[in-house]
Design a protein around this motif. Structure first.
Motif, PDB file in Angstrom:
ATOM      1  N   ASP A   1      -5.543 -34.731 -24.583  1.00 21.17           N
ATOM      2  CA  ASP A   1      -5.147 -35.616 -25.685  1.00 21.17           C
ATOM      3  C   ASP A   1      -6.289 -36.519 -26.137  1.00 21.17           C
ATOM      4  O   ASP A   1      -6.410 -36.833 -27.319  1.00 21.17           O
ATOM      5  N   SER A   2      -7.144 -36.955 -25.214  1.00 23.82           N
ATOM      6  CA  SER A   2      -8.237 -37.855 -25.576  1.00 23.82           C
ATOM      7  C   SER A   2      -9.297 -37.835 -24.495  1.00 23.82           C
ATOM      8  O   SER A   2      -9.127 -37.219 -23.432  1.00 23.82           O
TER       9      SER A   2
ATOM     10  N   ASN B   1       1.524 -35.218 -25.324  1.00 18.36           N
ATOM     11  CA  ASN B   1       1.047 -34.887 -26.675  1.00 18.36           C
ATOM     12  C   ASN B   1       0.407 -33.503 -26.780  1.00 18.36           C
ATOM     13  O   ASN B   1      -0.673 -33.326 -27.342  1.00 18.36           O
TER      14      ASN B   1
ATOM     15  N   VAL C   1      -8.563 -33.501 -27.901  1.00 18.05           N
ATOM     16  CA  VAL C   1      -8.082 -32.154 -28.145  1.00 18.05           C
ATOM     17  C   VAL C   1      -9.244 -31.162 -28.104  1.00 18.05           C
ATOM     18  O   VAL C   1      -9.579 -30.523 -29.081  1.00 18.05           O
TER      19      VAL C   1
ATOM     20  N   GLU D   1      -0.804 -31.519 -24.458  1.00 15.93           N
ATOM     21  CA  GLU D   1      -1.833 -31.100 -23.505  1.00 15.93           C
ATOM     22  C   GLU D   1      -1.379 -29.831 -22.787  1.00 15.93           C
ATOM     23  O   GLU D   1      -0.207 -29.684 -22.448  1.00 15.93           O
TER      24      GLU D   1
ATOM     25  N   ARG E   1      -8.579 -38.896 -20.760  1.00 16.22           N
ATOM     26  CA  ARG E   1      -7.652 -38.088 -19.956  1.00 16.22           C
ATOM     27  C   ARG E   1      -8.408 -37.101 -19.076  1.00 16.22           C
ATOM     28  O   ARG E   1      -9.572 -36.777 -19.309  1.00 16.22           O
TER      29      ARG E   1
END
Length: 400
Positions: free
Chosen positions: A73-74, A49, A11, A51, A77
């Motif tokens: 998201d992480s 999530n 994030v 994004e 990604r």
């Protein structure tokens, strides 16, 4: 159009740029006419999530600097950007703390943001240049101890950017498809080895630099604005074969993502690679992908003076390392970017060596060298203008 890659923490807000030059503003400067404003829309696909990508403004006048912010998201990604506007190059973004922008054209702009997982380590990417195919393998950023088991000091090195590394040494087939049939020095011969699948040799450091630019231009998926090497300090004049012939000094734009030589740190990082996600590395006294250099089984991983019969061999005949890279040890010494210098006893990020010097780094050993030169921590160096039947190179590209 060219894609730029960026790795992101969970994030994290990211800023992107196409890197286009700021155009001269056209229109009435008297203040009597309001400049026309053009709409900016961003459409997303594949997001999870929460994004998202947002533009700093919903409309702008021509020449305005516009910022795109992405939330991922992480760190596994990525988000790719594309647009039909030919003046703006799309990018794929993977990393944190990168700020980029694009220049608003004189038209409304629709941007597509495509979210996806980034490649896993060792993922091959098949490329084609002038009908000849070759593979690049994905390498995640990370930290390792350079020169460990070989030298003191052995500094901790962090590579902050993901990159692509050539699956093999540059082959004679790819060299001739890009450079042409006339070699810059002595053409390959039956001894030590002649054929499309043999490594290119008798090329010096300047030749390798010029070849990288030519390959970037030959790869239709890469914008020519992404050339890495230049013959002027302003980095406006691309480095050419003629420059290489005259050993013209080289200037580097490290922000570009075209083909280039690996730095010495990138080379050793990929040669040692075993399982970077779990911080497991081969020792500096090992051959790439294999055992310690004194173990007779090293003949399964590289060609050297005990198993080569005084010649080089076609690439990919022996065992690859954990990244799927062949002949990192043996066969042909590989030029790296750096000038030779002693290691510094400090932690460093993305080292590229000293600014000046007289000898450039080569790594890996060769078919005519002893097994001690095949150690992944071993350093060799030579004058950059030298061409020998044991000197070649491997490609690298910054991933974003």
């Amino acid at each position: 159009m060219k894609k730029l890659l960026l790795t992101m923490s969970a994030v994290t807000g990211i800023l992107l740029s196409a890197g286009c030059p700021l155009p001269t503003h056209r229109g009435d400067t008297s203040g009597d006419v309001t400049p026309q404003r053009y709409a900016i829309t961003v459409n997303s696909t594949g997001e999870v999530n929460g994004e998202k990508v947002t533009a700093s403004v919903s409309e702008a006048t021509e020449g305005t600097i516009v910022t795109l912010s992405a939330t991922l998201d992480s760190s596994t990604r990525k988000v790719s950007f594309s647009t039909s506007e030919s003046g703006i190059t799309p990018h794929t973004i993977f990393t944190t703390n990168c700020k980029t922008t694009f220049i608003m054209p004189a038209k409304s702009l629709a941007i597509t943001a495509t979210f996806a997982d980034k490649p896993s380590a060792a993922t091959p990417d098949n490329r084609t240049a002038n009908t000849v195919s070759f593979n690049m393998h994905y390498v995640h950023s990370g930290t390792f101890t350079m020169g460990e088991d070989m030298t003191t000091p052995a500094p901790e090195i962090t590579l902050t950017k993901d990159f692509w590394m050539g699956e093999t040494e540059i082959t004679q087939g790819l060299w001739e498809a890009v450079w042409g049939l006339t070699w810059p020095g002595t053409a390959p011969a039956e001894v030590p080895g002649d054929g499309d699948s043999y490594p290119a040799y008798n090329v010096n450091w300047y030749d390798a630099v010029a070849f990288c630019n030519l390959l970037t231009q030959a790869d239709d998926s890469i914008a020519t604005t992404e050339l890495v090497y230049y013959s002027d300090a302003d980095k406006k004049t691309a480095y050419t074969k003629e420059d290489a012939k005259n050993n013209v000094p080289v200037y580097v734009d490290w922000s570009k993502t075209g083909y280039r030589l690996p730095t010495e740190a990138e080379w050793e990082y990929t040669a040692r690679y075993k399982d970077a996600d779990n911080s497991v590395w081969n020792g500096g006294d090992h051959v790439s992908g294999g055992p310690e250099y004194t173990n007779p089984e090293i003949e399964n991983y590289g060609w050297f003076n005990e198993n080569s019969h005084e010649k080089c061999y076609e690439v990919k005949r022996l065992t690859a390392n954990a990244l799927g890279l062949y002949d990192m040890s043996g066969n042909i010494n590989e030029w790296c970017y750096d000038w030779i210098a002693s290691y510094k006893p400090i932690s460093q990020s993305d080292p590229v060596g000293p600014e000046n010097g007289t000898r450039r780094i080569l790594r890996g050993g060769s078919w005519s060298f002893g097994e001690e030169y095949m150690r992944v921590g071993n350093r060799y160096n030579y004058t950059p203008s030298a061409r020998y039947s044991t000197f070649g190179f491997r490609l690298c590209r910054t991933a974003y």
